[in-house]
Scaffold this active site. Structure first.
Site, PDB file in Angstrom:
ATOM      1  N   TYR A   3     -66.191  13.448  10.918  1.00 46.14           N
ATOM      2  CA  TYR A   3     -66.166  13.119   9.481  1.00 46.14           C
ATOM      3  C   TYR A   3     -67.534  13.485   8.929  1.00 46.14           C
ATOM      4  CZ  TYR A   3     -65.560   9.901   5.389  1.00 46.14           C
ATOM      5  OH  TYR A   3     -65.482   9.339   4.133  1.00 46.14           O
TER       6      TYR A   3
ATOM      7  N   LYS B  89     -62.791  15.956   9.157  1.00 49.12           N
ATOM      8  CA  LYS B  89     -62.637  15.726   7.729  1.00 49.12           C
ATOM      9  C   LYS B  89     -63.908  16.221   7.059  1.00 49.12           C
ATOM     10  CE  LYS B  89     -62.470  12.561   3.907  1.00 49.12           C
ATOM     11  NZ  LYS B  89     -62.950  11.298   3.345  1.00 49.12           N
TER      12      LYS B  89
ATOM     13  N   ILE C 288     -57.715  14.490   2.879  1.00 52.82           N
ATOM     14  CA  ILE C 288     -57.968  13.050   2.827  1.00 52.82           C
ATOM     15  C   ILE C 288     -58.706  12.816   1.516  1.00 52.82           C
ATOM     16  CG2 ILE C 288     -59.044  11.055   3.918  1.00 52.82           C
ATOM     17  CD1 ILE C 288     -58.820  12.522   6.593  1.00 52.82           C
TER      18      ILE C 288
END
Length: 293
Positions: free
Chosen positions: A132, A160, A204
Site C-alpha cells: 500500500y 494499492k 480502491i
C-alpha cells in the site's frame, strides 16, 4: 478477468468519539448493495486514530456484516514491523480476503528496509498481502523496482497505488504484466477507468463512500464491455472529485460529504479539522449539483 471496486470505508463515530459500529455496519450494507467490496481501517477509515484493539474489533464487525457477500481487505500497516505483524495475524484469524500493508510512516525507510518489512509480514500470515503506497502521507515510497522484487514473494498478491501520479501507476502496471498474479489496484479516483483499461485488477476508492453507485457503475460498464457508459460514469466521478477535493484534505471532505447525507456517520476524531459551517454549505451545494441532497 472481472475487475473489482473496493471502497475505502469510513469508520463512523459517536459524539463522544467512540466507534459507532452499527452506523459503520450500515455503510457496509450500503456499499455491498451497490455492488462494491470493502477495505476497512484505511486512510479514509481514520486508521491512524484507531487503537490496536479497535482495528481488530472493527474488522470483526465488517467481516460479520459482509457475511461473504463481498470481498474484504483490511489495512494492517503501522510504523513498526512488530505491530504490523501482530495486527496481520489477528486479521488472518478473523478471515479476510486480503491484508493491505501501508508503508511505515514517521520512520524513514530505505528500499531494502521496505523489502524486509513487507516480506516479514507476508511470511507471518496465510492471507494474501497487498503493498500500500501513499508517499504523500507516509513519506516512504515503494519504488517500482522494489515492487517487482516483492512480487516474487509467494504471499504478496499485489499493490494499492495511492500516490496519485499516472506515471507511477503505469510503472506498477508494467510490474504486473511482467509478474502474472501480481495485481494492481488504483487509488486515484480520476484514474479508475484508465487503470482498468491498462491492466489494473480494480480500484480502491475513498470517494466511493459518497458516490457508491457511480463507482460500481464504472466497473459494471467496463466489465460488460460498455466503454461509453464507463466513460460517462467516470466523467461524473472525476467532476465530483474535482469539485469536492478543491475544498480541503480529501478524506476529510469525503467523510463530511457523507455526514451531510447521513448524520450517523459522525465526525472524525480530533485533531481532525472541526466542522465548518461555511465549508459545509459549499459541500451541500456540490451534493445538490450531483443530486445527492
Amino acid at each position: 478477468m472481472t475487475r473489482n471496486a473496493f471502497v475505502a470505508l469510513v469508520t463512523c463515530f459517536n459524539e463522544d468519539e467512540t466507534i459507532n459500529f452499527e452506523a459503520t455496519r450500515a455503510q457496509v450494507r450500503r456499499q455491498v448493495a451497490a455492488g462494491n467490496n470493502i477495505m476497512c481501517a484505511g486512510t479514509n477509515g481514520d486508521f491512524t486514530a484507531l487503537t490496536h484493539e479497535e482495528k481488530i474489533r472493527l474488522t470483526e464487525h465488517v467481516v460479520d456484516e459482509v457475511a461473504g457477500r463481498a470481498k474484504v481487505i483490511v489495512n494492517a500497516g503501522m510504523p513498526a514491523t512488530f505491530e504490523t505483524v501482530q495486527l496481520a495475524k489477528e486479521f488472518d484469524r478473523i478471515g479476510v480476503d486480503g491484508i493491505a500493508v501501508i508503508t511505515p510512516f514517521f520512520i524513514a525507510c530505505m528500499q531494502d528496509g521496505l523489502v524486509r518489512h513487507f516480506s516479514t509480514v507476508a511470511d507471518a500470515v496465510k492471507t494474501p498481502v497487498y503493498l500500500y503506497d501513499i508517499p504523500a502521507r507516509t513519506q516512504n515510497h515503494i519504488e517500482p523496482a522494489t515492487a517487482a522484487k516483492l512480487a516474487g514473494h509467494g504471499n504478496i498478491a499485489g499493490i494499492k497505488d495511492s500516490g496519485g501520479a499516472q506515471e507511477t501507476l503505469a510503472a506498477y502496471l508494467q510490474v504486473s504484466k511482467e509478474n502474472p498474479g501480481f495485481e494492481v489496484y488504483s487509488g486515484p479516483d480520476h484514474l479508475v477507468l484508465w487503470s482498468l483499461q491498462n491492466g489494473a485488477a480494480g480500484c480502491i476508492s475513498g470517494l466511493g463512500n459518497a458516490l457508491p453507485h457511480v463507482l460500481a457503475g464504472i466497473l459494471a460498464a467496463f466489465n460488460s464491455g460498455d466503454i461509453a457508459e464507463a466513460e460517462r460514469q467516470q466523467a461524473i466521478y472525476t467532476a465530483f472529485r474535482t469539485d469536492l477535493y478543491a475544498l480541503g484534505f480529501a478524506p476529510a471532505m469525503v467523510k463530511r460529504s457523507l455526514y451531510l447525507q447521513d448524520k450517523s456517520v459522525g465526525a472524525s476524531r480530533q485533531p481532525a479539522l472541526l466542522p465548518d459551517e461555511a465549508q459545509d454549505e459549499k459541500i451541500r451545494e456540490i451534493l445538490k449539483k450531483y443530486d445527492l441532497l
